[in-house]
Design an enzyme around this catalytic site. Sequence first.
Site, PDB file in Angstrom:
ATOM      1  N   LYS A 178       2.899  -6.277  -0.872  1.00  0.00           N
ATOM      2  CA  LYS A 178       3.519  -6.880   0.310  1.00  0.00           C
ATOM      3  C   LYS A 178       2.732  -8.066   0.851  1.00  0.00           C
ATOM      4  CE  LYS A 178       1.827  -3.561   3.767  1.00  0.00           C
ATOM      5  NZ  LYS A 178       0.881  -2.907   2.834  1.00  0.00           N
ATOM      6  N   ARG A 228       1.601  -0.257  13.097  1.00  0.00           N
ATOM      7  CA  ARG A 228       1.254   0.859  12.219  1.00  0.00           C
ATOM      8  C   ARG A 228       1.794   2.193  12.735  1.00  0.00           C
ATOM      9  NH1 ARG A 228      -2.177  -0.283   8.123  1.00  0.00           N
ATOM     10  NH2 ARG A 228      -3.487  -2.117   8.279  1.00  0.00           N
ATOM     11  N   ARG A 238      -6.408  -2.807 -10.773  1.00  0.00           N
ATOM     12  CA  ARG A 238      -7.017  -3.881  -9.979  1.00  0.00           C
ATOM     13  C   ARG A 238      -8.524  -3.666  -9.886  1.00  0.00           C
ATOM     14  NH1 ARG A 238      -4.643  -4.148  -4.094  1.00  0.00           N
ATOM     15  NH2 ARG A 238      -6.032  -2.371  -3.790  1.00  0.00           N
ATOM     16  N   ARG A 295     -13.147  -3.061  -5.550  1.00  0.00           N
ATOM     17  CA  ARG A 295     -13.100  -2.503  -4.202  1.00  0.00           C
ATOM     18  C   ARG A 295     -13.401  -1.027  -4.289  1.00  0.00           C
ATOM     19  NH1 ARG A 295      -7.604  -4.658  -1.504  1.00  0.00           N
ATOM     20  NH2 ARG A 295      -7.757  -2.548  -0.664  1.00  0.00           N
ATOM     21  N   ARG A 330      -4.721   7.276   0.079  1.00  0.00           N
ATOM     22  CA  ARG A 330      -4.133   6.184   0.858  1.00  0.00           C
ATOM     23  C   ARG A 330      -2.606   6.256   0.869  1.00  0.00           C
ATOM     24  NH1 ARG A 330      -6.090   0.844  -1.333  1.00  0.00           N
ATOM     25  NH2 ARG A 330      -5.210  -0.074   0.537  1.00  0.00           N
TER      26      ARG A 330
END
Length: 197
Positions: free
Chosen positions: A19, A93, A132, A144, A155
């Site tokens: 997104k 959120r 990734r 990351r 997540r």
Amino acid sequence: MTQPKNKVVIFLGPPGAGKGTQAERLAAEQHLVKISTGDILRDHVVRGTELGQQIKPMLDAGKLVPDDILIALIRDRLADMEGVRVIFDGFPRTRAQAEELDVLLEELGAPVDHVPLLEVPDELLIERIVARGRQAAADGGTGRSDDTEEVARHRQDVFREQTQPLIDYYSARGHLEHVDGVGSMEEVYARILKSMK
């Protein structure tokens, strides 16, 4: 063709759905200002403003910044604009934030136009996130810390838990648009545009 003075888009989608990339492109092509509360907060911390000093300990401790501060920041940001042509990425959120944002936008005469929800199956999202992380490591970086399968699954769970009330809220108001997030970036972008017609 002249652009309407006001346009408000709120992007929803799980981690790994792409997104952020799609929001950047949509903002550029539709002449929208991309608003990320995270970016605004970090900017205040870097500049050492009064607000930055107030929120730095919260951010350092991984705590959420109170809704009233976030709404005040957005109010301040929108006040500088001639027309409200924005795309929100990562905000709201929670349902409470969505309700506060609606009140603010109504005051400004710029209600929400579109809420695209990028939908991608969990397994594909996890594959993307882990890939990734591997790519970042292969490129000589460390990747990351959240690009592991275990963290990626967590997540997704958190996203579902936090975002379902938002999905229900915008769906009830007739703003939500389900967008298939599987395919090339071009294909997904074309679907987003079609959903906003």
